[in-house]
Design an enzyme around this catalytic site. Structure first.
Site, PDB file in Angstrom:
ATOM      1  N   LYS A  73      15.435  -6.703   3.403  1.00 21.23           N
ATOM      2  CA  LYS A  73      15.892  -5.655   4.319  1.00 21.23           C
ATOM      3  C   LYS A  73      17.310  -5.870   4.838  1.00 21.23           C
ATOM      4  O   LYS A  73      17.964  -4.911   5.263  1.00 21.23           O
ATOM      5  CB  LYS A  73      14.916  -5.513   5.488  1.00 21.23           C
ATOM      6  CG  LYS A  73      13.555  -4.987   5.070  1.00 21.23           C
ATOM      7  CD  LYS A  73      12.633  -4.763   6.256  1.00 21.23           C
ATOM      8  CE  LYS A  73      11.281  -4.243   5.787  1.00 21.23           C
ATOM      9  NZ  LYS A  73      10.394  -3.890   6.921  1.00 21.23           N
TER      10      LYS A  73
ATOM     11  N   ASP B  28      11.756   1.963   9.876  1.00 18.23           N
ATOM     12  CA  ASP B  28      10.838   1.044  10.535  1.00 18.23           C
ATOM     13  C   ASP B  28      10.804   1.272  12.048  1.00 18.23           C
ATOM     14  O   ASP B  28       9.737   1.230  12.665  1.00 18.23           O
ATOM     15  CB  ASP B  28      11.249  -0.410  10.274  1.00 18.23           C
ATOM     16  CG  ASP B  28      10.739  -0.945   8.949  1.00 18.23           C
ATOM     17  OD1 ASP B  28       9.774  -0.377   8.408  1.00 18.23           O
ATOM     18  OD2 ASP B  28      11.299  -1.941   8.455  1.00 18.23           O
TER      19      ASP B  28
ATOM     20  N   LYS C 232       0.818  -1.209   0.000  1.00 15.67           N
ATOM     21  CA  LYS C 232       0.000   0.000   0.000  1.00 15.67           C
ATOM     22  C   LYS C 232       0.856   1.265   0.000  1.00 15.67           C
ATOM     23  O   LYS C 232       0.323   2.371   0.026  1.00 15.67           O
ATOM     24  CB  LYS C 232      -0.925   0.003   1.227  1.00 15.67           C
ATOM     25  CG  LYS C 232      -1.953  -1.117   1.236  1.00 15.67           C
ATOM     26  CD  LYS C 232      -2.859  -1.024   2.448  1.00 15.67           C
ATOM     27  CE  LYS C 232      -3.842  -2.185   2.525  1.00 15.67           C
ATOM     28  NZ  LYS C 232      -4.801  -2.207   1.409  1.00 15.67           N
TER      29      LYS C 232
ATOM     30  N   ALA D 234      12.515  -6.937   9.916  1.00 17.43           N
ATOM     31  CA  ALA D 234      11.612  -6.071  10.679  1.00 17.43           C
ATOM     32  C   ALA D 234      11.830  -6.252  12.174  1.00 17.43           C
ATOM     33  O   ALA D 234      11.780  -5.291  12.947  1.00 17.43           O
ATOM     34  CB  ALA D 234      10.160  -6.375  10.314  1.00 17.43           C
TER      35      ALA D 234
ATOM     36  N   ASN E  67      15.443  -0.347   5.459  1.00 23.12           N
ATOM     37  CA  ASN E  67      14.186  -0.359   4.709  1.00 23.12           C
ATOM     38  C   ASN E  67      14.027   0.876   3.831  1.00 23.12           C
ATOM     39  O   ASN E  67      13.025   1.006   3.131  1.00 23.12           O
ATOM     40  CB  ASN E  67      12.989  -0.457   5.655  1.00 23.12           C
ATOM     41  CG  ASN E  67      12.624   0.876   6.280  1.00 23.12           C
ATOM     42  OD1 ASN E  67      13.503   1.622   6.740  1.00 23.12           O
ATOM     43  ND2 ASN E  67      11.345   1.199   6.301  1.00 23.12           N
TER      44      ASN E  67
ATOM     45  N   ALA F 205      12.217 -13.259  13.524  1.00 17.32           N
ATOM     46  CA  ALA F 205      13.604 -12.847  13.761  1.00 17.32           C
ATOM     47  C   ALA F 205      14.253 -12.318  12.495  1.00 17.32           C
ATOM     48  O   ALA F 205      15.462 -12.444  12.301  1.00 17.32           O
ATOM     49  CB  ALA F 205      14.402 -14.032  14.316  1.00 17.32           C
TER      50      ALA F 205
END
Length: 273
Positions: free
Chosen positions: A70, A107, A19, A133, A91, A130
């Site tokens: 990431k 993040d 999104k 993020a 990120n 883990a």
């Protein structure tokens, strides 16, 4: 919009669910900025070619990075802020005209925004997952001074490595183990996302005033959040962190503050999509 406009984008695999373009383009339209934000499917094998092509594109302002890149994208960026050492995942990557690609992480800040808004004062947290993020969220929680952290992971070694990197004396439990009593449960994994297995946990051990925070936003109403609401727990959905981290990245890409006073309108737009 034309291909000649300056642009940023989000990359990942999968990427169809993202999104982020709707969020950034809403803000660009609101501020009258002539630029655009896209989403681009990039596989792990395709990262070298992707960055080679983007470095040569003068209209490219940078990219956000989602699952599963990431950690891998750190190999392609400069790191003046020490994100590799402090967090271990990126990120957001900004393109410096004629210069290096600068990697950072929004993040952590995006995750914290709703907790700070609600004046959360918990002392214990459980992180599910883990990955990249989880690294940012663990960093965010340690910055709040949360002393008791448990990582729930399929791979115990990976969970312990997450704690060791952050210098946290926490504990690691398996995905089928009982939850400890905790003030905060955060799903940092892709479990519960469209196309992924559900995250179905017994939340009874959590504190009665615990908060359950699921960073998955497709679907927005995950099984985890439904279960938490049934138990009467406070919940935070994936749009909270998504919008928060996007606002920080928006400033980096487009050199303008996101119009957060229009968050209610943006949220309604995202929910209707």
């Amino acid at each position: 919009m034309t291909d000649k406009l300056p642009y940023a984008e989000v990359i990942g695999d999968p990427i169809e669910h993202s999104k982020s373009p709707m969020i950034h383009n809403f803000w660009l339209d609101a501020l009258g900025i002539e630029a655009e934000y896209k989403k681009t499917h990039v596989t792990s094998e395709g990262l070298p070619v992707y960055f080679l092509a983007r470095r040569a594109d003068p209209d490219w302002l940078g990219c956000n990075v989602t699952i599963p890149h990431k950690i891998a994208v750190m190999d392609y960026t400069d790191d003046p802020g020490g994100v590799r050492e402090r967090i271990g995942a990126m990120n957001t990557i900004a393109s410096e005209t004629g210069g290096p690609l600068i990697g950072t992480n929004t993040d952590a800040g995006g995750f914290l925004q709703p907790l700070l808004r609600d004046k959360w004062k918990g002392q214990s947290a459980v992180l599910v997952g883990a990955g990249g993020a989880a690294r940012a969220i663990l960093f965010a929680l340690t910055s709040l001074g949360v002393p008791d952290i448990t990582v729930m992971a399929r791979d115990a070694g990976r969970g312990q490595a997450l704690l060791d990197r952050a210098g946290v004396k926490g504990r690691v439990i398996g995905m089928t183990d009982a939850l400890p009593k905790a003030d905060l449960l955060v799903n940092t994994s892709s479990l519960g996302m469209v196309g992924q297995p559900l995250l179905d946990l017994d939340l009874k051990p959590l504190a009665d005033d615990a908060t359950v925070y699921d960073i998955v936003y497709a679907p927005l109403e995950t099984q985890l959040l439904k279960t938490a609401r049934t138990r009467g727990l406070r919940t935070l959905d994936g749009l909270e962190m998504l919008i928060g981290q996007a606002a920080l990245a928006f400033d980096i890409f487009f050199d303008a503050e996101a119009p957060r006073e229009r968050d209610e309108e943006l949220r309604a737009l995202l929910l209707a999509a």
